[in-house]
Design a protein around this motif. Structure first.
Motif, short mmCIF file in Angstrom:
data_model
loop_
_atom_site.label_atom_id
_atom_site.label_comp_id
_atom_site.label_asym_id
_atom_site.label_seq_id
_atom_site.Cartn_x
_atom_site.Cartn_y
_atom_site.Cartn_z
N ILE A 1 4.52 -17.02 4.18
CA ILE A 1 3.72 -16.44 5.26
C ILE A 1 3.00 -15.21 4.71
CG2 ILE A 1 3.77 -15.41 7.56
CD1 ILE A 1 6.35 -16.98 8.06
N PRO A 2 1.66 -15.27 4.59
CA PRO A 2 0.92 -14.10 4.08
C PRO A 2 0.90 -12.98 5.11
CG PRO A 2 -0.60 -15.81 4.79
CD PRO A 2 0.78 -16.40 4.90
N VAL A 3 1.06 -11.76 4.64
CA VAL A 3 1.10 -10.59 5.51
C VAL A 3 0.19 -9.51 4.94
CG1 VAL A 3 2.54 -8.75 6.47
CG2 VAL A 3 3.47 -11.08 6.22
N ALA A 4 -0.54 -8.83 5.81
CA ALA A 4 -1.39 -7.73 5.39
C ALA A 4 -0.99 -6.45 6.12
CB ALA A 4 -2.86 -8.05 5.68
N MET A 5 -0.60 -5.45 5.35
CA MET A 5 -0.34 -4.13 5.90
C MET A 5 -1.66 -3.37 5.93
SD MET A 5 2.87 -4.54 6.37
CE MET A 5 3.26 -2.90 7.01
N ILE A 6 -1.94 -2.71 7.04
CA ILE A 6 -3.22 -2.03 7.22
C ILE A 6 -3.01 -0.53 7.39
CG2 ILE A 6 -5.36 -1.96 8.56
CD1 ILE A 6 -4.84 -4.72 7.38
N ASP A 7 -3.65 0.25 6.54
CA ASP A 7 -3.70 1.72 6.65
C ASP A 7 -2.37 2.43 6.39
OD1 ASP A 7 -6.41 1.76 7.17
OD2 ASP A 7 -6.16 1.73 9.35
N THR A 8 -1.36 1.74 5.90
CA THR A 8 -0.08 2.44 5.66
C THR A 8 -0.21 3.48 4.55
OG1 THR A 8 0.60 0.60 4.23
CG2 THR A 8 1.38 0.57 6.51
N LEU B 1 0.80 -1.21 0.00
CA LEU B 1 0.00 0.00 0.00
C LEU B 1 0.84 1.27 0.00
CD1 LEU B 1 -2.64 -1.04 2.70
CD2 LEU B 1 -2.99 -0.92 0.22
N SER B 2 2.04 1.18 0.53
CA SER B 2 2.84 2.38 0.74
C SER B 2 4.33 2.10 0.64
CB SER B 2 2.51 2.97 2.12
OG SER B 2 3.43 3.97 2.49
N PHE B 3 5.09 3.15 0.33
CA PHE B 3 6.55 3.08 0.33
C PHE B 3 7.06 2.63 1.70
CE2 PHE B 3 10.56 5.35 1.20
CZ PHE B 3 11.35 4.85 0.19
N LYS C 1 -8.00 -12.13 2.83
CA LYS C 1 -8.72 -12.40 4.08
C LYS C 1 -8.13 -11.63 5.24
CE LYS C 1 -8.57 -16.92 4.20
NZ LYS C 1 -8.84 -18.29 4.70
N LEU C 2 -6.82 -11.52 5.27
CA LEU C 2 -6.15 -10.81 6.36
C LEU C 2 -6.37 -9.30 6.28
CD1 LEU C 2 -2.72 -12.68 6.35
CD2 LEU C 2 -4.42 -12.79 8.18
N SER C 3 -6.33 -8.76 5.07
CA SER C 3 -6.38 -7.30 4.89
C SER C 3 -7.79 -6.75 4.83
CB SER C 3 -5.63 -6.91 3.61
OG SER C 3 -6.33 -7.37 2.46
N GLY C 4 -8.74 -7.57 4.36
CA GLY C 4 -10.10 -7.07 4.18
C GLY C 4 -10.24 -6.21 2.94
N GLN C 5 -9.23 -6.20 2.07
CA GLN C 5 -9.28 -5.38 0.86
C GLN C 5 -10.21 -5.97 -0.18
OE1 GLN C 5 -4.79 -5.56 0.74
NE2 GLN C 5 -5.09 -3.63 -0.38
N GLU C 6 -10.74 -5.11 -1.02
CA GLU C 6 -11.47 -5.55 -2.20
C GLU C 6 -10.46 -6.11 -3.19
OE1 GLU C 6 -13.96 -3.68 -5.99
OE2 GLU C 6 -13.64 -2.48 -4.18
N GLY D 1 3.68 -6.71 -7.25
CA GLY D 1 4.73 -6.15 -8.10
C GLY D 1 4.90 -4.65 -8.00
N THR D 2 3.92 -3.95 -7.49
CA THR D 2 3.98 -2.50 -7.33
C THR D 2 2.94 -2.09 -6.31
OG1 THR D 2 3.94 -0.39 -8.53
CG2 THR D 2 2.29 -2.03 -9.16
N ARG D 3 3.00 -0.84 -5.88
CA ARG D 3 2.03 -0.38 -4.90
C ARG D 3 0.62 -0.28 -5.50
NH1 ARG D 3 5.07 4.91 -2.89
NH2 ARG D 3 6.22 4.53 -4.81
N SER D 4 -0.37 -0.57 -4.69
CA SER D 4 -1.76 -0.44 -5.13
C SER D 4 -2.05 1.02 -5.42
CB SER D 4 -2.70 -0.96 -4.04
OG SER D 4 -4.05 -0.62 -4.36
N PRO D 5 -2.69 1.32 -6.56
CA PRO D 5 -2.98 2.72 -6.88
C PRO D 5 -4.19 3.29 -6.15
CG PRO D 5 -3.78 1.30 -8.63
CD PRO D 5 -3.05 0.42 -7.66
N ASP D 6 -4.99 2.41 -5.54
CA ASP D 6 -6.23 2.90 -4.93
C ASP D 6 -6.63 2.17 -3.64
OD1 ASP D 6 -6.94 0.44 -5.95
OD2 ASP D 6 -8.24 1.24 -7.52
N GLY D 7 -5.71 1.44 -3.06
CA GLY D 7 -6.00 0.76 -1.80
C GLY D 7 -6.63 -0.62 -1.95
N ARG D 8 -6.95 -1.01 -3.19
CA ARG D 8 -7.50 -2.34 -3.40
C ARG D 8 -6.37 -3.35 -3.61
NH1 ARG D 8 -12.03 -1.62 -7.98
NH2 ARG D 8 -10.30 -0.53 -9.01
N LEU D 9 -6.70 -4.63 -3.50
CA LEU D 9 -5.72 -5.70 -3.68
C LEU D 9 -5.79 -6.21 -5.11
CD1 LEU D 9 -3.63 -7.54 -2.17
CD2 LEU D 9 -5.51 -9.16 -1.87
#
Length: 251
Positions: free
Chosen positions: A148-155, A41-43, A207-212, A120-128
């Motif tokens: 190991i799946p990881v979800a960054m939240i609100d970064t 989501l973020s740098f 599932k971890l992030s709750g992203q669309e 491969g790159t940052r999400s442009p709009d917060g979606r997965l």
């Protein structure tokens, strides 16, 4: 040595200023190789995650961060090396993929943690977005290391694109249970298997992030967004020119 200094200084500052919360940290093995596959989501993702772990995590970064000229370029290169990032030349899609695989396998062969962003790159709009199979899945199958799946939240809310000063708020990190793909060992050249492995990991991240979830690559989404912006700007310009022509004819 440099990594330890950077981790203490940067990691300590991030913990103190932003107070990130973490769930599932017990899923990170205390030793041995593992792949941390995260949404992007973020740098700052590459800094918040390592800051909250006791073990070193090695990510890959654009080669330009390590080769820029001048004092600023040297400081940037020292910074990225200090936080455990490896340079990868992304000038060609195939070459970048091969470099990422080799870098990942080398890190895992040392029994360390390798961090990768399947999108491969940052999400442009917060979606997965759809994960690229050329890096993550190939490294996982060739190495046999757990994913190991990881979800960054609100970064993405801390420092949106174009913002220089970050917003002080609490980002989150959710770490899922390790995924074992040893049943596919030796099948890293089968594109159907690579796609299946990647999709399974992306599902767990979702599932971890709750992203669309959006079933296209983030790079394609960025092109679509840029093209839509360009069309909108052209439409506004055309409307302004038409208004000017009307005003001129009325006068």
């Amino acid at each position: 040595m440099l990594y330890g200094v950077m981790k203490v200084s940067i990691g300590g500052s991030l913990r103190l200023a932003f107070r990130p919360w973490v769930e599932g940290i017990e899923n990170i093995p205390s030793e041995g190789p593992a792949i941390l596959a995260s949404n992007h989501l973020s740098f700052s993702d590459s800094f918040f995650l390592p800051a909250m772990l006791d073990r070193k995590v090695t990510f890959i970064a654009k080669a330009e961060y390590f080769t820029s000229p001048g004092v600023k370029g040297k400081l940037t290169a020292a910074f990225f090396k200090g936080v455990g990032q490896l340079p990868v030349d992304r000038s060609g899609a195939r070459g970048a993929g091969e470099a990422a695989v080799k870098s990942g396998l080398a890190v895992l062969a040392r029994g360390e943690l390798f961090g990768i962003y399947p999108e491969g790159t940052r999400s442009p709009d917060g979606r997965l977005y759809r994960g690229k199979p050329g890096g993550l899945a190939r490294v996982a199958l060739a190495s046999g290391a757990p994913v190991i799946p990881v979800a960054m939240i609100d970064t993405e809310k801390i420092q949106p694109p174009g913002k220089v000063i970050p917003k002080l708020m609490r980002p989150g990190i959710r770490i899922g249970k390790p995924l074992d793909f040893s049943r596919y060992r030796g099948m890293e050249n089968d594109r159907y298997i690579l796609r299946s492995v990647t999709d399974e990991v992306m599902y767990e991240i979702m599932k971890l992030s709750g992203q669309e979830y959006v079933d296209i690559y983030a790079t394609a989404a960025k092109r679509q967004i840029a093209e839509a912006k360009k069309r909108a700007e052209e439409a506004v310009k055309a409307a302004e020119e038409a208004a000017d022509d009307t005003a001129a004819s009325d006068s």
